[in-house]
Design a protein around this motif. Sequence first.
Motif, mmCIF file in Angstrom:
data_model
loop_
_atom_site.group_PDB
_atom_site.id
_atom_site.type_symbol
_atom_site.label_atom_id
_atom_site.label_comp_id
_atom_site.label_asym_id
_atom_site.label_seq_id
_atom_site.Cartn_x
_atom_site.Cartn_y
_atom_site.Cartn_z
ATOM 1 N N ASN A 67 -2.174 -28.606 -16.802
ATOM 2 C CA ASN A 67 -2.526 -27.193 -16.935
ATOM 3 C C ASN A 67 -1.292 -26.313 -16.803
ATOM 4 O O ASN A 67 -1.095 -25.386 -17.583
ATOM 5 C CB ASN A 67 -3.535 -26.791 -15.848
ATOM 6 N N GLU A 68 -0.478 -26.619 -15.784
ATOM 7 C CA GLU A 68 0.720 -25.807 -15.557
ATOM 8 C C GLU A 68 1.645 -25.893 -16.763
ATOM 9 O O GLU A 68 2.179 -24.883 -17.214
ATOM 10 C CB GLU A 68 1.436 -26.279 -14.290
ATOM 11 N N ILE A 70 0.813 -26.557 -19.862
ATOM 12 C CA ILE A 70 0.208 -25.839 -20.987
ATOM 13 C C ILE A 70 0.422 -24.333 -20.826
ATOM 14 O O ILE A 70 0.913 -23.660 -21.731
ATOM 15 C CB ILE A 70 -1.298 -26.147 -21.090
ATOM 16 N N PHE A 71 0.064 -23.815 -19.650
ATOM 17 C CA PHE A 71 0.117 -22.362 -19.472
ATOM 18 C C PHE A 71 1.544 -21.835 -19.426
ATOM 19 O O PHE A 71 1.809 -20.737 -19.887
ATOM 20 C CB PHE A 71 -0.679 -21.933 -18.237
ATOM 21 N N LEU A 75 2.449 -19.056 -22.078
ATOM 22 C CA LEU A 75 2.780 -17.759 -21.509
ATOM 23 C C LEU A 75 4.231 -17.773 -21.049
ATOM 24 O O LEU A 75 4.789 -18.811 -20.760
ATOM 25 C CB LEU A 75 1.863 -17.473 -20.318
ATOM 26 N N SER A 76 4.816 -16.595 -20.966
ATOM 27 C CA SER A 76 6.189 -16.508 -20.479
ATOM 28 C C SER A 76 6.176 -16.199 -18.995
ATOM 29 O O SER A 76 5.445 -15.322 -18.538
ATOM 30 C CB SER A 76 6.922 -15.390 -21.216
ATOM 31 N N ASP A 77 6.974 -16.947 -18.214
ATOM 32 C CA ASP A 77 6.991 -16.671 -16.773
ATOM 33 C C ASP A 77 7.925 -15.501 -16.443
ATOM 34 O O ASP A 77 8.234 -15.251 -15.291
ATOM 35 C CB ASP A 77 7.345 -17.924 -15.967
#
Lengths: 260, 243
Positions: A67-68, A70-71, A75-77
């Motif tokens: 999950n981490e 993928i996200f 998404l941009s951190d």
Amino acid sequence: MKNFFRDLFTKNSKLNTDQLIIKKTVISFFFFFVFAGAAVWGWVWLRDQPSSSGRTSAPLRKVLNTNEAIFSNILSDRHLAKTYPLSLAANPARVNGNLGLKSQFDPATWVMNVIRSKGDTLKIRLEDIKQLPKTEIVFNFKCIEGWNQITHWGGVKFSDFMKAYGLNEEAAMKYLGLSTPDKQYYVGIDMPSAMHPQTLLCYELNGQPLPLDQGYPLRLIIPVKYGVKSLKRIGFMYFDNKRTPDYWADVKGYDYFTGL
Amino acid sequence: MKKEIVKKHPLAIRWFHWVNFPVLGVMIWSGLLIYWANDVYKIGFGSTALLKFFPDSFYKALHIPYRLSEGMAYHFLFMWLFFLNGIAYVLYTILSGEWRLLLPNRHSFKEAWQVLLHDLHIRKTKPSQGKYNAAQRIAYSAIIIMGIGSILTGLAIYKPVQLGWLCALFGGYKMARIIHFALTIGYVLFFLIHIIQVILAGWNNFQAMITGFEVKKTEDEQPVLPVVETTGEPVNRTEEPLK
């Protein structure tokens, strides 16, 4: 009964309506129970997996990590946590947890031990930290338990600190580790999140020195993570390319990243 | 008696329905494990709580306490199944044209009221319906909106910094959590009514969600002779009006 089994394997066109109803019903229910059984088997299998860390079994741990991945790819951190006007900050701020704060502690002799990758240790005092440019933030602090509170913190950007002390080699590593002076509480953080512009080595709450129960002399404030990562009373700082130990992931079964 | 097989639910719809049932069950259960860690919601006025979510006896009976990390792990696995199954269902209804039978039309809201009155035995005649009656159309469409709402509020809570705009869209982090919770209560209420209605509708209706067809029974066709009464007019003996 004999007819029944014969009908099951007879072409539909050769059956009358009554036989056809029975045949279709039996086949449908058969597959329904096969799939239901498979689902129950899958569930029991998942429940029976031995816990690899804390309460979380290997397959579930794998899902959390995936999950981490993928996200953090979608998404941009680099996104910033929303900030608020000072007037909205809670005073006093909620105190939640005293892990690693229960041992004998003398603030007067406190130093932060920064263990460099070559093995030598920097001993940094609060006065040294306060020499660096100060950053303040008012953001919505989020606890993994589910509560949230707008709070006002002050300190030094972690990235400013790393630059000021020439810890470039360390900043290029994949993980940061922090622990309390008694080493009873420790967290691991991925370096991109640690180097996020809102991550602070924090020594002020609501414009005042941190209270002891909020981590005096120095704590972490990391708005892109749940509060569990914002370790109070930093005693040791270290770096690794492997995941650094994390109390919540290793002992309690939580996700390692817990990125917001 | 003559029996006839009438197709009702396509295989895909049956599949989505029965996958969703246990998956949503696991989502609600793991959601409870998470919610317990900060169980602040209640319905009431001021400091008087009429309904507290949830009483300690409820948690105890279901072995909910102190399982937050376990709840999160399961929630973040089964969210994928819930999401993928939901997407597949919506895509299927659109592509197959099944949506025409599901979406409410301009008569549905008036008719749904008549369905309600009929179900409560206040109104005798049953409003006409296609595959689904007006109340079903509204309920089965609303549940899709709710599902989308759960996914979006769930994402907003899951990544409130990275998806800050989504969080703001729902009125902030706190509000997104409340909506996410309220929708779940909605599913439970939907489920209860659904079960009651399925039981009342009977076996033939229920088994169609497994087999895909209903059995329609009609009396054997016999030549219906007009009964001559004193007026000499043929009398309609069936319930259907003569055409």
